[in-house]
Design an enzyme around this catalytic site. Structure first.
Site, PDB file in Angstrom:
ATOM      1  N   GLY A 106       0.816  -1.214   0.000  1.00  0.00           N
ATOM      2  CA  GLY A 106       0.000   0.000   0.000  1.00  0.00           C
ATOM      3  C   GLY A 106       0.846   1.259   0.000  1.00  0.00           C
ATOM      4  O   GLY A 106       1.998   1.265  -0.458  1.00  0.00           O
ATOM      5  N   THR A 130      -3.509  -3.655  -1.033  1.00  0.00           N
ATOM      6  CA  THR A 130      -4.095  -3.194   0.245  1.00  0.00           C
ATOM      7  C   THR A 130      -5.606  -3.337   0.161  1.00  0.00           C
ATOM      8  O   THR A 130      -6.192  -3.069  -0.894  1.00  0.00           O
ATOM      9  CB  THR A 130      -3.745  -1.723   0.553  1.00  0.00           C
ATOM     10  OG1 THR A 130      -4.609  -1.249   1.604  1.00  0.00           O
ATOM     11  CG2 THR A 130      -3.919  -0.798  -0.648  1.00  0.00           C
ATOM     12  N   ILE A 131      -6.222  -3.734   1.265  1.00  0.00           N
ATOM     13  CA  ILE A 131      -7.677  -3.866   1.230  1.00  0.00           C
ATOM     14  C   ILE A 131      -8.365  -2.496   1.200  1.00  0.00           C
ATOM     15  O   ILE A 131      -9.549  -2.394   0.927  1.00  0.00           O
ATOM     16  CB  ILE A 131      -8.222  -4.688   2.424  1.00  0.00           C
ATOM     17  CG1 ILE A 131      -7.906  -4.008   3.762  1.00  0.00           C
ATOM     18  CG2 ILE A 131      -7.703  -6.109   2.389  1.00  0.00           C
ATOM     19  CD1 ILE A 131      -8.680  -4.607   4.938  1.00  0.00           C
ATOM     20  N   ASP A 132      -7.593  -1.421   1.479  1.00  0.00           N
ATOM     21  CA  ASP A 132      -8.206  -0.101   1.691  1.00  0.00           C
ATOM     22  C   ASP A 132      -8.678   0.615   0.421  1.00  0.00           C
ATOM     23  O   ASP A 132      -9.425   1.589   0.502  1.00  0.00           O
ATOM     24  CB  ASP A 132      -7.230   0.821   2.425  1.00  0.00           C
ATOM     25  CG  ASP A 132      -7.012   0.393   3.863  1.00  0.00           C
ATOM     26  OD1 ASP A 132      -7.837  -0.377   4.378  1.00  0.00           O
ATOM     27  OD2 ASP A 132      -6.015   0.828   4.461  1.00  0.00           O
ATOM     28  N   ARG A 167     -32.899  -4.398  17.596  1.00  0.00           N
ATOM     29  CA  ARG A 167     -31.754  -3.664  18.143  1.00  0.00           C
ATOM     30  C   ARG A 167     -31.078  -2.826  17.071  1.00  0.00           C
ATOM     31  O   ARG A 167     -31.211  -3.096  15.867  1.00  0.00           O
ATOM     32  CB  ARG A 167     -30.709  -4.657  18.652  1.00  0.00           C
ATOM     33  CG  ARG A 167     -31.022  -5.216  20.003  1.00  0.00           C
ATOM     34  CD  ARG A 167     -30.053  -6.323  20.335  1.00  0.00           C
ATOM     35  NE  ARG A 167     -30.190  -6.719  21.729  1.00  0.00           N
ATOM     36  CZ  ARG A 167     -29.701  -7.837  22.226  1.00  0.00           C
ATOM     37  NH1 ARG A 167     -29.075  -8.691  21.439  1.00  0.00           N
ATOM     38  NH2 ARG A 167     -29.835  -8.116  23.497  1.00  0.00           N
ATOM     39  N   GLY A 190     -27.205  -2.439   2.623  1.00  0.00           N
ATOM     40  CA  GLY A 190     -28.439  -1.690   2.860  1.00  0.00           C
ATOM     41  C   GLY A 190     -28.452  -1.108   4.267  1.00  0.00           C
ATOM     42  O   GLY A 190     -29.497  -1.074   4.939  1.00  0.00           O
ATOM     43  N   ALA A 191     -27.292  -0.645   4.725  1.00  0.00           N
ATOM     44  CA  ALA A 191     -27.187  -0.114   6.092  1.00  0.00           C
ATOM     45  C   ALA A 191     -27.923   1.223   6.202  1.00  0.00           C
ATOM     46  O   ALA A 191     -28.146   1.903   5.194  1.00  0.00           O
ATOM     47  CB  ALA A 191     -25.718   0.066   6.467  1.00  0.00           C
ATOM     48  N   HIS A 254      -9.554  -7.855  11.793  1.00  0.00           N
ATOM     49  CA  HIS A 254      -8.662  -8.482  10.816  1.00  0.00           C
ATOM     50  C   HIS A 254      -9.278  -9.654  10.051  1.00  0.00           C
ATOM     51  O   HIS A 254      -8.652 -10.131   9.102  1.00  0.00           O
ATOM     52  CB  HIS A 254      -7.369  -8.930  11.507  1.00  0.00           C
ATOM     53  CG  HIS A 254      -6.491  -7.766  11.870  1.00  0.00           C
ATOM     54  ND1 HIS A 254      -6.763  -6.959  12.955  1.00  0.00           N
ATOM     55  CD2 HIS A 254      -5.395  -7.257  11.278  1.00  0.00           C
ATOM     56  CE1 HIS A 254      -5.846  -6.013  13.026  1.00  0.00           C
ATOM     57  NE2 HIS A 254      -5.002  -6.161  12.023  1.00  0.00           N
TER      58      HIS A 254
HETATM   59  O1  F6P Z   1      -3.886  -0.937   5.395  1.00  0.00           O
HETATM   60  C1  F6P Z   1      -4.653  -2.054   5.588  1.00  0.00           C
HETATM   61  C2  F6P Z   1      -5.198  -2.101   6.986  1.00  0.00           C
HETATM   62  O2  F6P Z   1      -5.933  -3.295   7.137  1.00  0.00           O
HETATM   63  C3  F6P Z   1      -6.030  -0.891   7.417  1.00  0.00           C
HETATM   64  O3  F6P Z   1      -7.358  -0.945   6.953  1.00  0.00           O
HETATM   65  C4  F6P Z   1      -5.904  -0.949   8.904  1.00  0.00           C
HETATM   66  O4  F6P Z   1      -6.111   0.317   9.479  1.00  0.00           O
HETATM   67  C5  F6P Z   1      -4.509  -1.428   9.105  1.00  0.00           C
HETATM   68  O5  F6P Z   1      -4.142  -2.145   7.955  1.00  0.00           O
HETATM   69  C6  F6P Z   1      -4.329  -2.308  10.311  1.00  0.00           C
HETATM   70  O6  F6P Z   1      -2.980  -2.609  10.458  1.00  0.00           O
HETATM   71  P1  F6P Z   1      -2.413  -3.737  11.407  1.00  0.00           P
HETATM   72  O7  F6P Z   1      -2.623  -5.050  10.729  1.00  0.00           O
HETATM   73  O8  F6P Z   1      -0.973  -3.413  11.555  1.00  0.00           O
HETATM   74  O9  F6P Z   1      -3.194  -3.691  12.678  1.00  0.00           O
END
Ligand code: F6P
Length: 323
Positions: A106, A130-132, A167, A190-191, A254
């Site tokens: 990333g 990166t998942i972001d 809830r 659909g939040a 995670h």
């Molecule tokens: O950058 C990817 C990511 O999963 C972010 O979404 C998250 O904030 C960060 O890594 C978490 O990092 P770590 O695995 O070091 O806790």
């Protein structure tokens, strides 16, 4: 085709993401196809500094296209972040006769690859791992699609219990600086609301809405929050205090980083891995490769970090209209 590059090193760096293995496989097999040697560098830049390098052949990447995580392992290296660290990394590459480096990672990993090229002339190519989904020059980053699907699977289940027990649930998803996962997940689940770092959030308005909705018989809510925008526990406690409705929170954390990569992530990784090798063979260095509008897209590594999604307001409006 230039014949300057004979041996390519590949490493994965920063937070792992599903699809990284498919990228490693693609770089390795595509490179081998063109007669290159492939070196797998373990534990990201840290493993590079420690000379933790293994030769890779066709078989080294068998049966990994469908596996989450990264067979090369990954790390966030403090040692590499210094100028001294980068100098040492260039020396280790030279000593191992590695002519070029493919970095799957990333924002921070891209900055490292960019500096290695600028300071020491190491031919580097970055692949967006990166998942972001917060990198420029690509519609999607490797791992994002799977992370969204993984989060959705849990949120669909949470909705079942939220409805049955009447809830409100606040669900925290990953994304420290980026609310992309949160927004996409909110739209797809659909939040009722979503809280992200990119836009201010009116908590009072949300509390009012919940009160009003409840008067009209609405009994369950799903509120998504990106980890960088607020803590699910605090938001849930505040809702209970302000609205008087039973509120629970879940931090998905995670789990979103693991699991079998989606078809989309495998295909993205496979295309990008080959494109990285093509660039190196053509003498193009210091670049990040992505896919934009279904075409391979190449930008300077130094310009690839820190994508801010510009249409978050529009997506938010859509979410609220459809709620
Ligand atoms: O950058 C990817 C990511 O999963 C972010 O979404 C998250 O904030 C960060 O890594 C978490 O990092 P770590 O695995 O070091 O806790």
């Amino acid at each position: 085709m230039s014949n300057k590059i004979k041996k390519i090193g590949i490493l994965t760096s920063g937070g792992d993401g599903p699809g990284m293995n498919a990228a490693i496989r693609s770089v390795a097999r595509y490179g081998l196809h063109f007669g290159l040697e492939i070196a797998g560098i373990m534990r990201g830049y840290q493993g590079l500094l420690e000379d933790d390098i293994v030769p890779m052949n066709h078989r080294s990447v068998s049966n990994i296209i469908n596996r989450g995580g990264t067979i090369l392992k990954t790390a966030r290296s403090k040692d590499f972040s210094t100028d001294e660290g980068k100098k040492k990394a260039a020396e280790v590459l030279h000593r191992n006769q590695i002519d070029a480096l493919v970095v799957v990672g990333g924002d921070g990993s891209y900055r490292g690859a960019s500096r290695l090229y600028e300071l020491h002339g190491v031919p580097t190519i970055g692949l967006p791992g990166t998942i972001d989904n917060d990198l420029n020059g690509t519609d999607q980053t490797i791992g994002c699609s799977t992370a969204i699907n993984t989060a959705l699977e849990s949120i669909d289940k949470i909705r079942d219990t939220a409805q049955s027990m009447e809830r409100i649930f606040v669900v925290e998803v990953m994304g420290n600086k980026s609310g992309y996962i949160a927004m996409e997940v909110a739209l797809a689940a659909g939040a009722e609301d979503v809280i992200i770092p990119e836009r201010p959030f009116d908590y009072e308005a949300m509390h009012d809405e919940a009160r009003e909705g409840n008067k009209k018989g609405k009994v369950s809510w799903i509120i998504i929050v990106a980890e960088g925008a607020g803590k699910a526990q605090t938001i849930a406690e505040n809702i209970t205090k302000a609205v008087g409705l039973e509120t629970r929170y879940v931090v998905l954390g995670h789990v979103q980083r693991g699991g079998t990569p989606s078809g989309q992530d495998r295909i993205l990784s496979t295309r990008l891995g080959a494109a990285a090798v093509d660039l190196l063979l053509n003498g193009v260095y210091g670049k990040a490769v992505g896919v934009l509008q279904d075409k391979i897209n190449v930008v300077d590594l130094k310009d690839a970090s820190r994508r801010i999604h510009e249409d978050m307001d529009r997506r938010y409006q859509l979410l609220k209209i459809l709620t």
